[in-house]
Design an enzyme around this catalytic site. Structure first.
Site, PDB file in Angstrom:
ATOM      1  N   ASP A  24      52.170  36.542  50.169  1.00 11.06           N
ATOM      2  CA  ASP A  24      50.437  36.924  49.694  1.00 11.06           C
ATOM      3  C   ASP A  24      50.096  36.868  50.230  1.00 11.06           C
ATOM      4  O   ASP A  24      49.504  36.760  51.716  1.00 11.06           O
ATOM      5  CB  ASP A  24      50.301  35.263  48.576  1.00 11.06           C
ATOM      6  CG  ASP A  24      48.635  34.967  48.550  1.00 11.06           C
ATOM      7  OD1 ASP A  24      48.174  35.848  48.904  1.00 11.06           O
ATOM      8  OD2 ASP A  24      47.876  33.842  48.680  1.00 11.06           O
ATOM      9  N   LYS A  47      42.410  43.696  53.719  1.00 10.16           N
ATOM     10  CA  LYS A  47      42.507  43.957  52.654  1.00 10.16           C
ATOM     11  C   LYS A  47      40.940  44.460  51.516  1.00 10.16           C
ATOM     12  O   LYS A  47      41.681  45.147  51.114  1.00 10.16           O
ATOM     13  CB  LYS A  47      42.792  42.248  52.008  1.00 10.16           C
ATOM     14  CG  LYS A  47      43.412  42.453  50.555  1.00 10.16           C
ATOM     15  CD  LYS A  47      43.928  40.580  50.037  1.00 10.16           C
ATOM     16  CE  LYS A  47      44.378  41.084  48.430  1.00 10.16           C
ATOM     17  NZ  LYS A  47      44.125  39.847  48.474  1.00 10.16           N
ATOM     18  N   GLU A  55      48.238  37.529  41.270  1.00  5.36           N
ATOM     19  CA  GLU A  55      48.068  36.661  42.629  1.00  5.36           C
ATOM     20  C   GLU A  55      47.971  35.414  41.271  1.00  5.36           C
ATOM     21  O   GLU A  55      48.389  34.589  40.869  1.00  5.36           O
ATOM     22  CB  GLU A  55      46.638  36.631  42.926  1.00  5.36           C
ATOM     23  CG  GLU A  55      46.794  37.404  44.356  1.00  5.36           C
ATOM     24  CD  GLU A  55      45.617  37.941  45.882  1.00  5.36           C
ATOM     25  OE1 GLU A  55      44.943  37.626  45.290  1.00  5.36           O
ATOM     26  OE2 GLU A  55      46.160  39.073  46.362  1.00  5.36           O
ATOM     27  N   ASP A 108      40.460  32.393  40.763  1.00  4.60           N
ATOM     28  CA  ASP A 108      40.908  32.620  41.616  1.00  4.60           C
ATOM     29  C   ASP A 108      39.973  33.039  43.312  1.00  4.60           C
ATOM     30  O   ASP A 108      39.723  34.772  42.268  1.00  4.60           O
ATOM     31  CB  ASP A 108      42.064  33.535  41.678  1.00  4.60           C
ATOM     32  CG  ASP A 108      43.057  34.008  42.723  1.00  4.60           C
ATOM     33  OD1 ASP A 108      42.765  33.360  43.910  1.00  4.60           O
ATOM     34  OD2 ASP A 108      43.998  34.846  43.028  1.00  4.60           O
TER      35      ASP A 108
END
Lengths: 624, 190
Positions: free
Chosen positions: A25, A87, A186, A208
């Protein structure tokens, strides 16, 4: 450091041998690695027992970069060289980055075609390279803990990541020397971790909210098949934004001007984050900020004030939820479970609002930080072939429509959002001028009608069209999206057969030679190592081909091949096995191509046979 | 495409892929079940460690199965596909055939939709509109079903006309749903 997974010659993996695989992850704030051991999926800790690796890289002059906790300690003292939340920069151009994240303390250089480079004490680095550092650290952790080299990994990405962001993530994996078997969304990963745990059936919503990204996915679970019905989100919305509004509030309260120096800004963000976390289970938090000299500001942030500050951010997540439900053709009452994922779902207001939106209780029993990595590890274990009896299957979708620019700056959608992947679609276009010999194609992604409102993915040109009158040429443009959600575009003029194809990546990504060059740079004896690496790669691939072929022949060779056909396949395999022992990687490659050619029909017949078997007993006798 | 990618040659007919009869009415539950079963057989996840060649074939087959499923699931696409199987070319021109009553209704429905936002209880009005659209669509679905049920299908004009009408309602429904989304988003309703 070994850059690629390599097996020693002759040590090829037997079909049922356990292959080392892991799920990663790669998060905005924290990253994790997990693996399945003795049927149990767990995240792996570092030597000090910490599971979460802060996604922070600290670059220093003349030394290797530091990653994680160690880098974090350098953050407030050296913000310009300490990269956090990389990210958010993945797959983005300089223009996007500076416009959206004006508060970033880094110094950006204009790279080639729009790719941002960050100037650091350790040199100029791209977001892909920074992410690769984080991945390398996790790879090392996993290999140390498992006692061997990883054969393959699954890396998760936000479901709402576009093509460029996915490609950048896959490139980072390659750069870190990982064999990325799959990019997994994800929320889908979370559904796997959750679904297998609860043996759930029905419609599940995965909410999420991470450090920097928000995803909502609606899935239908049915007998081990996880079918994503719709997905939505915001790839630049997360817990980071909450920290930012709190930091801004502190700044105002403390009477600090808008022009804050980067070091103080980092400290404020750090304090803001701590305050946010405290407010998860307390009603207020006291703050103390040291200003210039001996000056100090103290104050209190109440839960009520905090809720006001972040209210609009939380509200912003509900619109994608509504949209995803609509796309799935459902109402909130149709959803049987809501799974909360990501550290930011610990914030009480988030839980309250989401629970109210769906009108039911939330599932929060799996650690929201770990659930994605755990799901990825399960998928990696399956892809590696470690549990062949498993019926589990993930059917995912593309999050954003893919299309082409047409006349007048408008978009013609070729593949609409929420289409199940892999998918292949084609559309025909024609020339609009007499004697036109070239056509330029502009591939875009997004939902809006105008090209300027969508993300530009790539431009390429089909040349050599024979001159014809306007409208006579028939140019067939084919889009193919693979199971990672990555796009391939081909264009062919149907009358003449002139062809052009492109793997979509140039806009903000790296080209293959650039990745090769980066890999090379990171090695000491570049050329020797490159050749040795290539040789071993081809040997590994040759072993894989031979192994797959031999087990396929053992199963179906007699049934599906005539003696003559069998002899041809056997001969090609014999040549490959022999060549593989040598040191000429080009010869191995050629021999392997020969095997593939010789066995093409056999492979195709086997696929047919397995499809027929799956449909056996379903044949309808009377086709009218 | 080369010989390899076309290997599962039942690609000539989407119905045969799922071992279903070539007919306008499709048993949705059966289609779904067989789709899942086929996916479990050919999906790229089943070939992650296979050779490049097998992975390529798996991806092509899966894309084909996805396309077939999309087509058979949807009445409009299914109707068009059946006409194509019968050898008729479906022209996608949006100009409607001469059905004055239908054209009148088109205009009225569009006007009604445009007036929803300014009206007293827009969501309820929209709900009624959506119900109307659904019932119109479903009537056309029945009409198309009985057309495909007749033995002589050599003159497809009637079917083409019905499908064009269905496409019209489909677009109108999209617009209505989009408007509903906007309204709900503004009021915070679900």
């Amino acid at each position: 450091m070994a850059l690629l997974q390599i097996s020693e010659p002759g040590q090829s993996t037997a079909p049922h041998e356990h292959r080392l695989a892991a799920g990663i992850d790669l998060g905005t704030t924290n990253s994790l690695v997990a693996t399945v051991r003795s049927g149990q999926a767990d995240t792996l800790p570092d030597a000090s027992g910490r599971h979460l690796l802060p996604s922070v890289v600290h670059y220093r002059s003349g030394e290797d970069p530091r990653v994680g906790e160690e880098a974090w300690s350098g953050a407030s003292g050296d913000p310009m060289n300490t990269i956090i939340s990389v990210k958010r920069l993945m797959g983005r151009g300089v223009a996007d980055v500076t416009a959206k994240d004006a508060h970033l303390p880094y110094e950006f250089l204009q790279g080639k075609p729009g790719m941002p480079l960050l100037r650091t004490a350790g040199g100029d680095v791209s977001p892909v390279e920074i992410s690769a550092e984080i991945l390398r650290t996790l790879k090392a952790r996993a290999e140390e803990s498992l006692g061997g080299e990883l054969e393959g990994v699954v890396v998760t990405v936000p479901a709402y990541f576009d093509e460029a962001q996915r490609q950048a993530t896959k490139d980072a994996g390659r750069l870190a020397g990982l064999n990325v078997m799959r990019l997994l969304n994800e929320p889908t990963a979370a559904a796997v971790a959750y679904g297998l745990d609860h043996a759930a059936e029905g419609v599940v919503a995965i909410y999420d909210l991470g450090g920097g990204t928000f995803d909502i996915s609606i899935l239908r679970l049915n007998k081990g098949v996880f079918e994503v019905m719709a997905t939505g989100g915001d790839s630049a919305l997360g817990g980071d934004d909450m920290d930012r509004v709190i930091a801004a509030w502190i700044r105002e309260q403390a009477g600090i001007g808008e022009d804050v120096d980067p070091m103080l800004m980092r400290r404020l963000l750090h304090d803001a984050r701590a305050a946010k976390e405290t407010l998860t289970d307390q009603d207020e938090v006291s703050l103390r900020v040291s200003l210039t000299g001996a000056e100090e500001w103290t104050g209190t942030l109440t839960r009520e004030r905090f809720d006001q500050l972040i209210g609009s951010l939380v509200e912003k997540t509900l619109s994608p939820c509504r949209r995803a439900l609509r796309d799935a053709g459902l109402r909130s009452r149709d959803v049987s479970e809501i799974v909360m994922v990501g550290g930011s779902t610990r914030v009480p207001l988030v839980r309250e609002q989401v629970s109210r939106f769906f009108g039911r209780e939330l599932l929060v029993d799996i650690d929201p930080d770990k659930v994605v990595a755990i799901g990825a590890a399960i998928q990696a274990d399956i892809l590696a072939g470690n549990r062949s009896d498993d019926e589990m299957l993930l059917l995912d979708v593309i999050p954003l429509s893919l299309g082409l620019e047409t006349m007048g700056g408008l978009v013609e959608k070729i593949i609409p959002r929420n289409t199940t992947i892999p998918v292949a679609r084609a559309q025909e276009f024609t020339t609009f001028k007499d004697g036109q010999t070239a056509m330029s194609l502009h591939v875009v992604q997004g939902e809006r009608d105008r090209v300027s409102d969508c993300r530009s993915l790539a431009r390429f040109e089909l040349q050599g069209i024979p001159p014809m009158t306007a409208g006579a040429a028939r140019i067939r443009v084919s889009f193919q999206v693979d199971a990672d959600g990555l796009l391939n575009v081909e264009a062919q003029e149907q009358v003449s057969g002139v062809q052009s194809s492109i793997e979509v990546k140039p806009s903000y990504g790296l080209t293959d030679p650039e990745i090769e060059a980066m890999l090379k740079d990171s090695m000491d004896h570049a050329q020797d190592d490159m050749n040795a690496r290539r040789l071993r790669e081809h040997q590994v691939e040759a072993d894989r081909v031979l192994e797959a072929l031999s087990s396929a022949l053992a199963e179906d060779g007699d049934r599906l091949l005539t003696d003559e056909e069998r002899a041809v396949v056997d001969e090609a395999a014999r040549v490959l096995a022999q060549t593989r022992q040598g040191s000429d990687y080009r010869a191995i490659k050629r021999a392997q191509e020969q095997v593939e050619q010789a066995s093409a029909d056999f492979v195709a017949r086997r696929m047919d046979a397995s499809i027929r078997k799956a449909m056996a007993g379903h044949r309808i006798e009377d086709f009218e | 495409m080369n010989a390899v990618s076309m290997s599962y040659d039942l690609s000539t007919n989407y119905f045969e892929i799922f071992a279903l009869p070539r007919s306008y009415s499709v048993d949705r539950a059966m289609l779904d079940e067989r789709y899942r079963k086929l996916q479990q057989t050919v999906h790229p996840d089943r070939f992650a460690t296979a050779t490049d060649q097998e992975r390529r074939i798996s991806m092509q087959q899966t894309a084909l199965i996805n396309e077939a499923y999309e087509t058979l699931k949807d009445p409009v696409l299914r109707g068009r596909y059946l006409l194509e199987l019968d050898g008729h070319v479906f022209e996608d021109n949006r100009s409607m055939t001469g059905d004055p009553a239908f054209l009148m209704e088109q205009i009225e429905l569009r006007e009604a939709l445009a007036e929803v936002r300014g009206g007293p209880s827009p969501l309820e009005a929209l709900g009624r509109q959506l119900e109307l659209i659904t019932s119109r669509f479903s009537a056309l679905d029945d009409e198309l079903s009985s057309w495909f049920g007749q033995p002589d299908r050599s003159f497809p004009d009637v079917a083409v006309g019905i499908i064009h009408k269905m496409q019209f309602y489909r677009r109108l429904e999209q617009e209505a749903l989009e408007l509903e989304f906007d309204l709900e988003d503004q009021t915070g309703l679900v």
